[in-house]
Design a protein around this motif. Sequence first.
Motif, PDB file in Angstrom:
ATOM      1  N   SER A 197      56.452  -3.129 -22.199  1.00 32.91           N
ATOM      2  CA  SER A 197      55.808  -3.330 -20.908  1.00 32.91           C
ATOM      3  C   SER A 197      56.599  -2.686 -19.770  1.00 32.91           C
ATOM      4  CB  SER A 197      55.606  -4.828 -20.637  1.00 32.91           C
ATOM      5  OG  SER A 197      56.821  -5.501 -20.750  1.00 32.91           O
ATOM      6  N   TYR A 198      57.766  -2.135 -20.082  1.00 30.92           N
ATOM      7  CA  TYR A 198      58.542  -1.452 -19.033  1.00 30.92           C
ATOM      8  C   TYR A 198      57.794  -0.198 -18.579  1.00 30.92           C
ATOM      9  CZ  TYR A 198      62.253   1.291 -16.882  1.00 30.92           C
ATOM     10  OH  TYR A 198      63.001   2.043 -16.018  1.00 30.92           O
ATOM     11  N   ASP A 199      57.689  -0.032 -17.291  1.00 24.89           N
ATOM     12  CA  ASP A 199      56.945   1.097 -16.748  1.00 24.89           C
ATOM     13  C   ASP A 199      57.766   2.386 -16.843  1.00 24.89           C
ATOM     14  OD1 ASP A 199      55.398   2.859 -15.367  1.00 24.89           O
ATOM     15  OD2 ASP A 199      54.952   1.489 -13.709  1.00 24.89           O
ATOM     16  N   GLN A 200      57.333   3.282 -17.750  1.00 28.86           N
ATOM     17  CA  GLN A 200      58.094   4.514 -18.004  1.00 28.86           C
ATOM     18  C   GLN A 200      58.230   5.388 -16.750  1.00 28.86           C
ATOM     19  OE1 GLN A 200      59.312   5.444 -21.065  1.00 28.86           O
ATOM     20  NE2 GLN A 200      58.555   3.602 -22.055  1.00 28.86           N
ATOM     21  N   ARG A 201      57.304   5.214 -15.825  1.00 32.07           N
ATOM     22  CA  ARG A 201      57.337   6.092 -14.641  1.00 32.07           C
ATOM     23  C   ARG A 201      58.579   5.850 -13.796  1.00 32.07           C
ATOM     24  NH1 ARG A 201      51.685   4.620 -12.258  1.00 32.07           N
ATOM     25  NH2 ARG A 201      52.648   2.623 -12.729  1.00 32.07           N
ATOM     26  N   LEU A 202      59.139   4.621 -13.933  1.00 33.17           N
ATOM     27  CA  LEU A 202      60.362   4.339 -13.169  1.00 33.17           C
ATOM     28  C   LEU A 202      61.481   5.276 -13.590  1.00 33.17           C
ATOM     29  CD1 LEU A 202      60.344   0.434 -13.110  1.00 33.17           C
ATOM     30  CD2 LEU A 202      59.928   1.985 -11.217  1.00 33.17           C
ATOM     31  N   ASP A 203      61.536   5.590 -14.902  1.00 30.24           N
ATOM     32  CA  ASP A 203      62.550   6.534 -15.404  1.00 30.24           C
ATOM     33  C   ASP A 203      62.390   7.894 -14.736  1.00 30.24           C
ATOM     34  OD1 ASP A 203      63.604   4.664 -16.995  1.00 30.24           O
ATOM     35  OD2 ASP A 203      62.856   5.483 -18.895  1.00 30.24           O
ATOM     36  N   LYS A 204      61.126   8.321 -14.638  1.00 32.26           N
ATOM     37  CA  LYS A 204      60.870   9.642 -14.049  1.00 32.26           C
ATOM     38  C   LYS A 204      61.261   9.654 -12.579  1.00 32.26           C
ATOM     39  CE  LYS A 204      57.199  10.633 -17.271  1.00 32.26           C
ATOM     40  NZ  LYS A 204      55.796  10.343 -17.495  1.00 32.26           N
ATOM     41  N   TRP A 253      71.224   2.583 -16.891  1.00 32.01           N
ATOM     42  CA  TRP A 253      72.164   1.527 -16.490  1.00 32.01           C
ATOM     43  C   TRP A 253      71.775   0.894 -15.162  1.00 32.01           C
ATOM     44  CZ3 TRP A 253      75.508  -1.093 -19.185  1.00 32.01           C
ATOM     45  CH2 TRP A 253      76.440  -1.893 -18.522  1.00 32.01           C
ATOM     46  N   GLN A 254      71.267   1.686 -14.237  1.00 29.71           N
ATOM     47  CA  GLN A 254      71.025   1.163 -12.898  1.00 29.71           C
ATOM     48  C   GLN A 254      69.584   0.732 -12.663  1.00 29.71           C
ATOM     49  OE1 GLN A 254      72.722   3.644  -9.843  1.00 29.71           O
ATOM     50  NE2 GLN A 254      74.670   2.637 -10.277  1.00 29.71           N
ATOM     51  N   ILE A 255      68.653   1.188 -13.510  1.00 32.53           N
ATOM     52  CA  ILE A 255      67.251   0.812 -13.289  1.00 32.53           C
ATOM     53  C   ILE A 255      66.704  -0.015 -14.443  1.00 32.53           C
ATOM     54  CG2 ILE A 255      64.918   1.671 -12.916  1.00 32.53           C
ATOM     55  CD1 ILE A 255      66.215   4.100 -11.542  1.00 32.53           C
ATOM     56  N   LYS A 256      66.748   0.553 -15.645  1.00 35.61           N
ATOM     57  CA  LYS A 256      66.106  -0.125 -16.769  1.00 35.61           C
ATOM     58  C   LYS A 256      66.859  -1.387 -17.183  1.00 35.61           C
ATOM     59  CE  LYS A 256      63.665   1.017 -20.979  1.00 35.61           C
ATOM     60  NZ  LYS A 256      63.260   2.081 -21.892  1.00 35.61           N
ATOM     61  N   ARG A 257      68.200  -1.264 -17.305  1.00 38.08           N
ATOM     62  CA  ARG A 257      68.982  -2.410 -17.776  1.00 38.08           C
ATOM     63  C   ARG A 257      68.829  -3.637 -16.879  1.00 38.08           C
ATOM     64  NH1 ARG A 257      73.797  -4.686 -16.476  1.00 38.08           N
ATOM     65  NH2 ARG A 257      73.732  -3.254 -14.729  1.00 38.08           N
ATOM     66  N   PRO A 258      68.994  -3.490 -15.554  1.00 40.80           N
ATOM     67  CA  PRO A 258      68.835  -4.703 -14.732  1.00 40.80           C
ATOM     68  C   PRO A 258      67.442  -5.310 -14.826  1.00 40.80           C
ATOM     69  CG  PRO A 258      69.647  -2.857 -13.411  1.00 40.80           C
ATOM     70  CD  PRO A 258      69.408  -2.328 -14.775  1.00 40.80           C
ATOM     71  N   LEU A 259      66.419  -4.453 -14.964  1.00 44.03           N
ATOM     72  CA  LEU A 259      65.055  -4.984 -15.033  1.00 44.03           C
ATOM     73  C   LEU A 259      64.807  -5.739 -16.331  1.00 44.03           C
ATOM     74  CD1 LEU A 259      62.824  -2.190 -13.495  1.00 44.03           C
ATOM     75  CD2 LEU A 259      63.136  -4.524 -12.684  1.00 44.03           C
ATOM     76  N   LEU A 260      65.417  -5.252 -17.410  1.00 47.06           N
ATOM     77  CA  LEU A 260      65.152  -5.863 -18.712  1.00 47.06           C
ATOM     78  C   LEU A 260      66.200  -6.902 -19.089  1.00 47.06           C
ATOM     79  CD1 LEU A 260      63.875  -2.738 -20.631  1.00 47.06           C
ATOM     80  CD2 LEU A 260      62.549  -4.654 -19.782  1.00 47.06           C
TER      81      LEU A 260
END
Lengths: 544, 217
Positions: A414-421, A435-442
């Motif tokens: 359910s993580y929004d892949q667009r955030l990575d982009k 480390w700074q976007i995906k990890r804190p969210l998950l």
Amino acid sequence: MLLAAFGYIPAIDQYALSLDGFTQLLAWPGLSQSVVLTLFVSVASTLLSALCCFAILQSCWHSRWWKQIETLLAPIMALPHVAFAVGFAFLFTPSGFIARLLGEQINWQLVHDQYGLGLIAALTLKEIPFLLFMSIPLLKQLNINTTLITAQSLGYNNAQAWQKIILPQWLPKIRFSLFAVMAYSISVVDVALIIGPTQPPTLSVLVWQWLNDADLATLPKASAGALLLLLLCLLVLLGIRLTEWIMTVKCRTWQSSGRFSLPIGGKSIITITYLITLTTLPMLLLWSVAQRWRFPDITPSTWSLRFWQQEWYYLLDIITNSIMIALVSATIALFFAIVIHEHSIKASLNKGKFKVPRLLISIPMLAPQLSLLFGMQVATLYIAHQHYYLWVTWAHTFFVFPYVFLALDGPWRSYDQRLDKVGASLGMSPFKVWWQIKRPLLLPAIWIAWAVGISVSLAQYLPTLMLGAGRISTLTTEAVALSSGQDRRISAIYALLQSITPFVFYIIAIVASRKTGSLEQQRANSASLTSTNRVTTHNVSISK
Amino acid sequence: MSLSVNNLSILDSAQQPLFAPITFTVSPGEILTLMGPSGCGKSSLLSAVAGHKSADFSYQGECYYQQRLLNALPAEKRNIGILFQDDLLFPHLNIWENLAIALPNHIKKAQRKIQALKTLTELNLVELADKSPMQISGGQRARISMMRLLLAEPAVVLLDEPFSKLDKSLRSEFRNWVFSQTRSRQLPVLMVTHDVDDVPVGSKCLHWPWNKETLDA
């Protein structure tokens, strides 16, 4: 995973080389009886729990009681099998609590009975909440309410709509959970040791006894038995698939044959399930502080903390031991699970890359532990078998991994892949993005998955004993060993502690997960308790 | 053989009525349309008539079929068919099975398939018999859904914005077909919609807030 597959080969090897292991196995007088018993126990308990689960769903889904049922699922599933079995035995032995309530010895034998009826009852009771839990997301997907309304406008009543229209849709979706239940019940050793039949025991217990035999000559027989167990497991899993196929594909006229239904009462089943499961914990607590408790008194006549004090020094050692192994293996499994999830996301974007197949990941859940462990044990003999802690931790990691992986599956999807982009377009390196976007969210999901891993590790019985060569004791191994002993009070202490430790880690994980994640979620968490409740329920289920 | 509603009003979760109590009768073969904006409670009104309970609303008033009070009957005993804007075909059954499931109980075994196929032949859709609901077009799904409703032999038909999800080109054709089906069976039909085009020529229509009756021409 590669190591596991590698570790598994020598078991077959050994079997192929020595046919006399097989002949010895066939020559063993109680074998056919034991195989029949094993099949009976696993098929009966799986069918019963599936049936009961469906009956409960049919009569309680979205009724007035549903909310209470759902809230209670979490603590009920978090109760380890071993602790539940000990409590179950305390209730149902001929001089158990039920007999005390009735005021006389009961004549029927439910614990260690010849036909495994007690084992079937205990497994069924323990699996019903698991199947119920796994059904919740499935039913949400199926739009039960609109289906029911449509069915009613065609003249179907509630029971008819559930059995004719929802059952054929639910069955294919619950398949994997049924596989897990079936595989567990056919290969279970710890619960079978505590309440299962003894003469002869189920096949898994038999193989386990042969493995522990001081006489090395029984080893070929044991390995042939382990292989037989694996084959039986495959057989019954195929049996489930076949039954499902017959019901939903081959003979499907019953589905459109009109408004008929069987009377099944789900409300009484859920009441009995919850009642028995919830009585086990007070039962254990009561026994652990009893000094004199004569039959048929309802309560102990003398109370004492003596057994707690007496065991405490030794207990502390075992608790530390269990927790250390659990922490290390859960953390390693968590690391691997994250790496593999990240890898499969990349692989799905890039066709050339190798994808880790789902089936391979679920092998530790579906194959009999005994058969897998046998292979692992043989593998350790080739390398360096004296590092017991290393091997035990490795085996725990192996069995913990799929649960952690599944616990992370939903959140990762359910993580929004667009955030990575977006992160990359801001000039961040891939690692920095993670480390700074995906990890804190998950992070909330990671915390919970970690607790799931710990609770699975804490409940492991066979891996600890087999690869630890009996030199490593954890709360679970002690709880099983002492359950056959004379002293119910000491047995109660270990079973109680075994069920409390995972709870402690769940609480830590829940608190931690509430303080992390997106700001939205943190606010929602502080506002309402129910959402966290739901998160825990989800993960506890997987820790079965 | 008519449907009557007497002083019916929908109450929201705070027990406040959404509209003034409404009274009407629909005779056999007649179509009564209730027009109203979204959120006015028109779908809830149909649910109340059909007997589907909901946690979000309750109702006051009575529903009768002929002289029989329906209020205490469960939805499946009321013999009221309802058609929604979604076709709601059962996804695990193929097309003929979706029809067969609605047939009355007295039709047994092999006869059920024969009946379902006969119905499909009448609709010129027999080639769809073994397809899954997802494999056929929206217009075809709508027809199958309506046919399934009629095969259950309802005494009353309720239509809950049944045409709003169809393409404009399909809409009028399907609409005419539905009304010809209900008229030839002499069924009382109660429809709610927000589209004036849905109202059949020469039928009764109540415009929001439903206190005056107009004959649509």
